[in-house]
Enzyme design. Structure first.
Site, PDB file in Angstrom:
ATOM      1  N   SER A 131       0.896  -1.200   0.037  1.00 48.73           N
ATOM      2  CA  SER A 131       0.080   0.041   0.069  1.00 48.73           C
ATOM      3  C   SER A 131       1.157   1.096  -0.142  1.00 48.73           C
ATOM      4  CB  SER A 131      -0.815  -0.078   1.448  1.00 48.73           C
ATOM      5  OG  SER A 131      -1.722   1.364   1.117  1.00 48.73           O
ATOM      6  N   TYR A 144      -1.870   0.433  10.790  1.00 40.69           N
ATOM      7  CA  TYR A 144      -2.015   0.044   9.426  1.00 40.69           C
ATOM      8  C   TYR A 144      -0.657   0.289   8.803  1.00 40.69           C
ATOM      9  CZ  TYR A 144      -3.656  -0.914   4.613  1.00 40.69           C
ATOM     10  OH  TYR A 144      -3.935  -1.225   3.279  1.00 40.69           O
TER      11      TYR A 144
HETATM   12  P1  NAP Z   1     -11.313  -6.046   0.694  1.00 39.51           P
HETATM   13  O1  NAP Z   1     -12.221  -5.868  -0.351  1.00 39.51           O
HETATM   14  O2  NAP Z   1     -11.644  -5.818   2.013  1.00 39.51           O
HETATM   15  O3  NAP Z   1     -10.641  -7.481   0.307  1.00 39.51           O
HETATM   16  C1  NAP Z   1      -9.684  -7.923   1.601  1.00 39.51           C
HETATM   17  C2  NAP Z   1      -9.908  -9.447   1.173  1.00 39.51           C
HETATM   18  O4  NAP Z   1      -8.729 -10.157   2.263  1.00 39.51           O
HETATM   19  C3  NAP Z   1     -10.838 -10.246   1.288  1.00 39.51           C
HETATM   20  O5  NAP Z   1     -11.191 -11.126   0.144  1.00 39.51           O
HETATM   21  C4  NAP Z   1     -10.875 -11.055   2.604  1.00 39.51           C
HETATM   22  O6  NAP Z   1     -11.367 -12.300   2.510  1.00 39.51           O
HETATM   23  C5  NAP Z   1      -9.374 -11.197   2.741  1.00 39.51           C
HETATM   24  N1  NAP Z   1      -8.755 -11.616   4.106  1.00 39.51           N
HETATM   25  C6  NAP Z   1      -8.983 -10.745   5.146  1.00 39.51           C
HETATM   26  N2  NAP Z   1      -8.409 -11.209   6.251  1.00 39.51           N
HETATM   27  C7  NAP Z   1      -8.040 -12.555   6.004  1.00 39.51           C
HETATM   28  C8  NAP Z   1      -7.568 -13.698   6.662  1.00 39.51           C
HETATM   29  N3  NAP Z   1      -7.268 -13.497   7.855  1.00 39.51           N
HETATM   30  N4  NAP Z   1      -7.344 -14.706   5.615  1.00 39.51           N
HETATM   31  C9  NAP Z   1      -7.575 -14.789   4.489  1.00 39.51           C
HETATM   32  N5  NAP Z   1      -8.031 -13.779   3.892  1.00 39.51           N
HETATM   33  C10 NAP Z   1      -8.443 -12.702   4.600  1.00 39.51           C
HETATM   34  O7  NAP Z   1     -10.137  -4.972   0.627  1.00 39.51           O
HETATM   35  P2  NAP Z   1      -9.019  -4.782  -0.809  1.00 39.51           P
HETATM   36  O8  NAP Z   1      -9.026  -3.344  -0.913  1.00 39.51           O
HETATM   37  O9  NAP Z   1      -9.588  -5.605  -1.988  1.00 39.51           O
HETATM   38  O10 NAP Z   1      -7.660  -5.365  -0.005  1.00 39.51           O
HETATM   39  C11 NAP Z   1      -6.844  -6.426  -0.586  1.00 39.51           C
HETATM   40  C12 NAP Z   1      -5.415  -5.849  -0.283  1.00 39.51           C
HETATM   41  O11 NAP Z   1      -5.057  -4.598  -0.739  1.00 39.51           O
HETATM   42  C13 NAP Z   1      -5.230  -5.641   1.311  1.00 39.51           C
HETATM   43  O12 NAP Z   1      -3.674  -6.284   1.497  1.00 39.51           O
HETATM   44  C14 NAP Z   1      -5.044  -4.068   1.414  1.00 39.51           C
HETATM   45  O13 NAP Z   1      -4.575  -3.755   2.526  1.00 39.51           O
HETATM   46  C15 NAP Z   1      -4.523  -3.829   0.119  1.00 39.51           C
HETATM   47  N6  NAP Z   1      -4.826  -2.312  -0.229  1.00 39.51           N
HETATM   48  C16 NAP Z   1      -6.017  -1.884  -0.432  1.00 39.51           C
HETATM   49  C17 NAP Z   1      -6.177  -0.443  -0.647  1.00 39.51           C
HETATM   50  C18 NAP Z   1      -7.519   0.010  -0.882  1.00 39.51           C
HETATM   51  O14 NAP Z   1      -7.717   1.341  -0.953  1.00 39.51           O
HETATM   52  N7  NAP Z   1      -8.613  -0.820  -1.042  1.00 39.51           N
HETATM   53  C19 NAP Z   1      -5.187   0.502  -0.898  1.00 39.51           C
HETATM   54  C20 NAP Z   1      -3.813  -0.285  -0.617  1.00 39.51           C
HETATM   55  C21 NAP Z   1      -3.619  -1.337  -0.391  1.00 39.51           C
HETATM   56  P3  NAP Z   1     -12.336 -12.915   3.724  1.00 39.51           P
HETATM   57  O15 NAP Z   1     -12.903 -11.616   4.715  1.00 39.51           O
HETATM   58  O16 NAP Z   1     -13.468 -13.678   2.912  1.00 39.51           O
HETATM   59  O17 NAP Z   1     -11.364 -13.876   4.297  1.00 39.51           O
END
Ligand code: NAP
Length: 244
Positions: A131, A144
């Site tokens: 991120s 975070y």
């Molecule tokens: P999201 O829609 O909330 O997706 C998060 C995913 O992680 C879900 O599929 C969730 O699935 C899974 N997850 C959470 N805890 C878990 C665990 N203990 N074991 C296995 N899976 C788990 O958010 P996203 O934006 O797609 O996030 C994906 C990645 O991108 C993350 O690493 C986040 O930090 C990073 N990121 C996001 C943003 C943003 O603005 N959205 C920006 C920078 C980086 P389940 O709940 O079904 O397990």
């Protein structure tokens, strides 16, 4: 040649689900892991992938998951996220621990377990979804920020430690992407989550997924080390242009 296999963690929503779709489109067999198995099964069914339950914070779950993975050419460490926006003075250490566990230790657990498969593939690749929070701290982001800084550090260490092995390592660092990320961060508070993207055009999960697929399809001798992707409306972790 038989099809390559990609493993995507956190593939039940957002960036992970979009990455699974993009990688299937690019010709990979995809193994999808997450805790919400109903959501995961839907994503997998649409792309002919394999859905397996996975909690990256649970060693037994990671072992049960990785034991079912045979060939592995690509690992996308995507599972993760933020919890809360507390100041350090008001830090809830339980949330800090959970963020460290999922983003940092979760990435280590799955990577460690699948490294032998990645090496054996003869052209393995690890992509870590970090991120901009892993490079730019911001008030309220302490827990975070610390977790994503740590994840960035371990990704660089991995790159160095695998030098000479047939495994590439890439860190992709998104800015604001509209997924379930903010809804999870604010414990289902829709109004607070929507306010994060108010008046600006955020990235969508597919923007990051396309990049993951691009990285994954470079020739074997090309290592894309790190990519930062932000919306045009975002020039820093907290520098966002919002229209009235
Ligand atoms: P999201 O829609 O909330 O997706 C998060 C995913 O992680 C879900 O599929 C969730 O699935 C899974 N997850 C959470 N805890 C878990 C665990 N203990 N074991 C296995 N899976 C788990 O958010 P996203 O934006 O797609 O996030 C994906 C990645 O991108 C993350 O690493 C986040 O930090 C990073 N990121 C996001 C943003 C943003 O603005 N959205 C920006 C920078 C980086 P389940 O709940 O079904 O397990």
């Amino acid at each position: 040649m038989s099809r390559k296999t990609a493993v995507v963690t956190g593939a039940s929503s957002g960036i992970g689900a979009a990455a699974a779709r993009a990688l299937a489109e690019a010709g990979f067999d995809v193994v999808l892991g997450a805790r919400r198995t109903d959501r995961l099964a839907e994503v997998a069914a649409a792309i002919g992938g394999t859905a397996l339950p996975l909690d990256v914070t649970d060693e037994d779950s990671v072992n049960a998951f990785t034991e079912q993975v045979g060939r592995c050419d690509l690992l996308v460490n995507n599972a993760g996220g933020a919890l809360g926006l507390d100041s350090i003075a008001g830090a809830d250490l339980d949330l800090w621990q959970r963020m460290y566990d999922v983003n940092v230790l979760g990435t280590v657990r799955v990577t460690k377990a699948l490294l032998p498969n990645l090496v054996a593939s003869g052209d393995g690749q690890v992509v870590v979804i970090g991120s901009i929070a892993g490079h730019q701290p911001y008030p309220g982001g302490g827990g975070y920020n610390a977790a994503k800084h740590a994840e960035a550090a371990l990704t660089r260490v991995l790159r160095m430690e695998l030098l000479g092995e047939p495994v590439r390592v890439c860190e992709i660092d998104p800015g604001l992407v509209e997924t379930e990320f903010s809804l999870v961060r604010f414990e289902g508070d829709r109004e607070r989550a929507d306010a994060v993207y108010a008046g600006m055009t955020p990235l969508v999960a597919e923007d990051i997924a396309e990049t993951i697929a691009w990285v994954a399809t470079r020739p074997a001798h090309v290592n894309i080390d790190q990519i930062t992707i932000t919306p045009r409306d975002q020039a820093g972790a907290q520098l966002v242009h919002r229209r009235k």
